[in-house]
Design an enzyme around this catalytic site. Structure first.
Site, PDB file in Angstrom:
ATOM      1  N   HIS A 174     -14.014  15.910  37.312  1.00 40.72           N
ATOM      2  CA  HIS A 174     -14.248  16.877  37.148  1.00 40.72           C
ATOM      3  C   HIS A 174     -13.104  17.811  36.190  1.00 40.72           C
ATOM      4  O   HIS A 174     -12.376  19.468  36.002  1.00 40.72           O
ATOM      5  CB  HIS A 174     -14.765  18.310  37.886  1.00 40.72           C
ATOM      6  N   GLU A 207      11.036   7.692  42.279  1.00 43.66           N
ATOM      7  CA  GLU A 207      12.858   8.091  42.933  1.00 43.66           C
ATOM      8  C   GLU A 207      13.327   6.507  43.289  1.00 43.66           C
ATOM      9  O   GLU A 207      14.765   5.884  43.171  1.00 43.66           O
ATOM     10  CB  GLU A 207      13.002   8.591  44.196  1.00 43.66           C
ATOM     11  N   GLY A 265      16.268   8.425  52.856  1.00 39.97           N
ATOM     12  CA  GLY A 265      15.413   9.820  52.624  1.00 39.97           C
ATOM     13  C   GLY A 265      13.976   9.050  52.435  1.00 39.97           C
ATOM     14  O   GLY A 265      12.713   9.537  53.147  1.00 39.97           O
ATOM     15  N   ARG A 266      13.622   8.169  51.177  1.00 40.26           N
ATOM     16  CA  ARG A 266      12.147   8.274  51.403  1.00 40.26           C
ATOM     17  C   ARG A 266      10.995   7.301  52.251  1.00 40.26           C
ATOM     18  O   ARG A 266      10.546   6.302  51.773  1.00 40.26           O
ATOM     19  CB  ARG A 266      12.269   8.365  49.490  1.00 40.26           C
ATOM     20  N   GLU A 276      18.484  23.488  49.010  1.00 40.36           N
ATOM     21  CA  GLU A 276      16.982  24.232  49.203  1.00 40.36           C
ATOM     22  C   GLU A 276      16.610  24.218  51.260  1.00 40.36           C
ATOM     23  O   GLU A 276      16.170  25.135  51.085  1.00 40.36           O
ATOM     24  CB  GLU A 276      15.549  23.409  48.696  1.00 40.36           C
ATOM     25  N   LYS A 300      21.664  18.701  40.432  1.00 41.62           N
ATOM     26  CA  LYS A 300      22.598  19.357  41.548  1.00 41.62           C
ATOM     27  C   LYS A 300      23.784  19.619  41.148  1.00 41.62           C
ATOM     28  O   LYS A 300      23.719  21.101  41.208  1.00 41.62           O
ATOM     29  CB  LYS A 300      22.434  18.390  42.783  1.00 41.62           C
ATOM     30  N   LYS A 353      19.000  14.310  56.130  1.00 38.17           N
ATOM     31  CA  LYS A 353      19.498  13.331  56.177  1.00 38.17           C
ATOM     32  C   LYS A 353      21.116  14.053  55.879  1.00 38.17           C
ATOM     33  O   LYS A 353      21.212  13.361  57.077  1.00 38.17           O
ATOM     34  CB  LYS A 353      19.200  12.165  55.566  1.00 38.17           C
TER      35      LYS A 353
HETATM   36  O1  F6P Z   1      17.862  15.103  46.228  1.00 39.90           O
HETATM   37  C1  F6P Z   1      16.793  13.847  46.129  1.00 39.90           C
HETATM   38  C2  F6P Z   1      16.773  13.795  47.755  1.00 39.90           C
HETATM   39  O2  F6P Z   1      18.529  13.266  48.241  1.00 39.90           O
HETATM   40  C3  F6P Z   1      15.514  12.633  48.173  1.00 39.90           C
HETATM   41  O3  F6P Z   1      16.506  11.314  48.700  1.00 39.90           O
HETATM   42  C4  F6P Z   1      16.145  12.808  50.211  1.00 39.90           C
HETATM   43  O4  F6P Z   1      14.922  12.807  50.276  1.00 39.90           O
HETATM   44  C5  F6P Z   1      16.357  14.657  49.624  1.00 39.90           C
HETATM   45  O5  F6P Z   1      16.979  14.878  48.442  1.00 39.90           O
HETATM   46  C6  F6P Z   1      16.180  15.226  50.740  1.00 39.90           C
HETATM   47  O6  F6P Z   1      17.638  15.026  51.423  1.00 39.90           O
HETATM   48  P1  F6P Z   1      18.437  15.274  52.358  1.00 39.90           P
HETATM   49  O7  F6P Z   1      16.988  14.700  53.978  1.00 39.90           O
HETATM   50  O8  F6P Z   1      19.881  14.746  52.280  1.00 39.90           O
HETATM   51  O9  F6P Z   1      18.218  16.492  52.564  1.00 39.90           O
END
Ligand code: F6P
Length: 576
Positions: free
Chosen positions: A414, A383, A297-298, A242, A542, A236
């Site tokens: 199990h 979240e 995002g979620r 990452e 972060k 987004k």
């Molecule tokens: O760090 C959490 C978050 O902001 C989530 O809410 C989101 O889904 C994820 O990181 C990824 O964010 P982006 O789509 O901006 O890379």
């Protein structure tokens, strides 16, 4: 609301964009503290009165209990008769929803109001699957043409890949699709692609890279042929550390393998709200699929973040997924609270968290295709509702979102079911299972279902001392030996669960199921008077990681940390 087919307006959306200026209407509507609502005390008293009732007895006393406490929604059956509730409990919980103004909040979300007040955003994942196409206005503009244009862009692109018209730089067909994203830009599409694999294109291999641990991307790249691999960079913000690290690694790999910088255009597309960031990375914005800041995002799998889903399943199946979610949206928006599934499930969660003191909720999934559902729901729930400051900026006075966990139920049997049956924690459970399997091999499916049904039954009925004694006697035990073993053989039961069964896991059913959980989380946020749509709690880690990175790399000496962090940094740098 989507009233009378006319345009809906963004009523009450303030113009002021100062960070601390909250929407005055929302402020007026927040009822502040849930425990101050008159019905909260009634629920407390009611809890004290029924806490010792056993589900065994409730079933024995009411032959209609299953019918009274289960609901159908198309091919979905939601059975909450194994919950520790009576008719009076439900009545009080529904009154709680009324006193917390749930129907008004539902309307506000669907009307595009800025209910995510701390980020000053509307919350409109429902617009992404608004199959009725009724206009939804944000800042006076209908978002639906934009939603439909992106869907069309996704369809065209996916068709080109699926028909072999879009090819790699050297002319090979695309065979491996690698989605690089994390959190909401990974969990949703990954879960859906796995869940609907029987509908997927068997000539495509889908990969999802999220972890910045170099092991993840290395393993995936080792499986891919650069000439026939497409990377979807899904973020987004297009700034997530990452994702950007993995994206740069993938880009360097491709350019090195194909020996041609211009190959990026044929092997990389992006999904983002950040066109400048996408362009800077080197992806032509013509190959960017946009979405909007009113998609959290979620909550984004229904947006362009769903591109891997469309590529794998085709647009028709993605549309069925949207249809299923839309049907649940319409149910949530219009059904009376007594029949309203997201409201009922949300209220049941509040009942355990705030009145029984349950602190977790377990997902027990008897459907291998849904193996990633618990991970997906973990982000959705934790979240969204892992909050301790309410909409009025005050510390909450009741417990909020549960620790959500779980896995494939049969494997869990199990591993951790011992605790669910005989541990000291009360862990409300959701059992999920398909009545029919797409893989009817031998007796696998009846065995799977028998286990699911048996576990829900065992958690509910338990085993009394008399039953345990009779069992031991049957096994030939008596006297001291029997008495010594007896306490270990008793199951208290009365462990509550909801069973969500569906005929088959179709795109439509899955869309409805996911929307059900999304709205359940929203219902709980309304009751707790928290904003389920921001996530400030992810920021601090972060920031600190950005500070530590140069210290780890040796670009700057480590300082300003506590002794533990310093000691660990020195260990990583091999300095001690
Ligand atoms: O760090 C959490 C978050 O902001 C989530 O809410 C989101 O889904 C994820 O990181 C990824 O964010 P982006 O789509 O901006 O890379």
């Amino acid at each position: 609301m989507f009233a009378g087919g006319g345009a809906v307006t963004l009523a009450g959306n303030p113009v002021n964009h100062g960070p601390q200026t909250f929407n005055p209407l929302i402020r007026k509507l927040s009822m502040s503290v849930p425990s101050d609502l008159p019905v909260w005390q009634s629920l407390k008293a009611h809890h004290a009165a029924i806490a010792d009732l056993h589900l065994r007895d409730l079933f024995a006393a009411d032959p209609d209990r299953f019918a009274r406490f289960s609901r159908r929604f198309g091919d979905l059956l939601v059975d909450f008769s194994k919950q520790r509730v009576t008719g009076e409990t439900l009545g009080l919980l529904i009154e709680l929803a009324r006193q917390a103004q749930l129907p008004t909040w539902i309307g506000r979300m669907f009307d595009g109001e800025m209910i995510n007040h701390t980020e000053r955003r509307s919350v409109l994942h429902v617009a992404l699957r608004n199959r009725s196409n009724r206009p939804i206005l944000v800042n006076g503009e209908d978002v639906m043409p934009g939603v439909n244009a992106v869907l069309e862009h996704m369809r065209k692109f996916a068709d080109q890949i699926r028909r072999g018209k879009w090819r790699g730089q050297t002319g090979k067909r695309i065979r491996d699709v690698v989605n690089i994203g994390i959190g909401g830009s990974d969990l949703g599409p990954k879960m859906i692609c796995e869940a609907l694999e029987p509908y997927g294109d068997p000539t495509l291999r889908m990969h999802f890279v999220s972890n910045v641990d170099g092991a993840h991307i290395s393993h995936v790249l080792a499986e891919c042929d650069p000439e026939s691999t497409l990377f979807i960079i899904a973020s987004k913000t297009f700034t997530t550390q990452e994702t950007m690290t993995n994206a740069h690694t993938a880009r360097a790999w491709l350019v090195k393998e194909l020996g041609d910088e211009s190959a990026v255009a044929k092997h990389f597309v992006a999904v983002s709200t950040n066109a400048a960031g996408v362009s800077k990375f080197g992806i032509d914005t013509a190959n960017m699929f946009e979405f909007w800041d009113w998609v959290g995002g979620r909550y984004s799998l229904w947006s362009a973040i769903g591109l891997p889903i469309v590529v794998y399943l085709g647009m028709d199946h993605f549309t069925e997924l949207l249809d299923g979610a839309h049907a649940m949206d319409e149910h949530f928006r219009t059904a009376p609270l007594e029949e309203n599934l997201p409201a009922l499930l949300g209220l049941l969660g509040v009942w355990y968290i705030d009145f029984f003191g349950a602190d977790s909720h377990v997902m027990l999934v008897y459907d291998d295709y849904l193996r990633s559902l618990p991970d997906y729901l973990q982000q959705l729930d934790m979240e969204s509702n892992g909050k301790s400051i309410d909409r009025d900026g005050q510390a909450v006075r009741v417990n909020t979102g549960p620790i959500l966990w779980g896995s494939l139920g049969n494997n869990g049997q199990h591993a951790y079911y011992q605790l669910l049956h005989q541990g000291t924690h009360l862990v409300p459970a959701d059992f999920l299972a398909p009545a029919q399997s797409p893989n009817p091999i031998g007796e696998h499916h009846p065995i799977l279902l028998a286990n699911c049904l048996a576990q829900a039954e065992a958690m509910m009925v338990g085993k009394t001392e008399a039953q345990a004694r009779a069992d031991l006697e049957k096994q030939g035990l008596s006297g001291e030996a029997l008495e010594k073993l007896l306490p270990y053989k008793i199951f208290p039961g009365n462990r509550p669960s909801t069973s969500l069964f569906y005929r088959r896991l179709t795109p439509q059913v899955l869309g409805s199921l996911i929307a059900l959980y999304e709205h359940k989380v929203f219902v709980q946020g309304v009751i707790w008077n928290i904003n389920s749509f921001d996530q400030w709690g992810v920021e601090l880690g972060k920031q600190l990681a950005n500070a530590i990175l140069p210290e780890l790399k040796g670009d700057r000496s480590a300082s300003g940390h506590d002794a533990s962090t310093l000691g660990l940094i020195r260990f990583c740098r091999d300095e001690d």
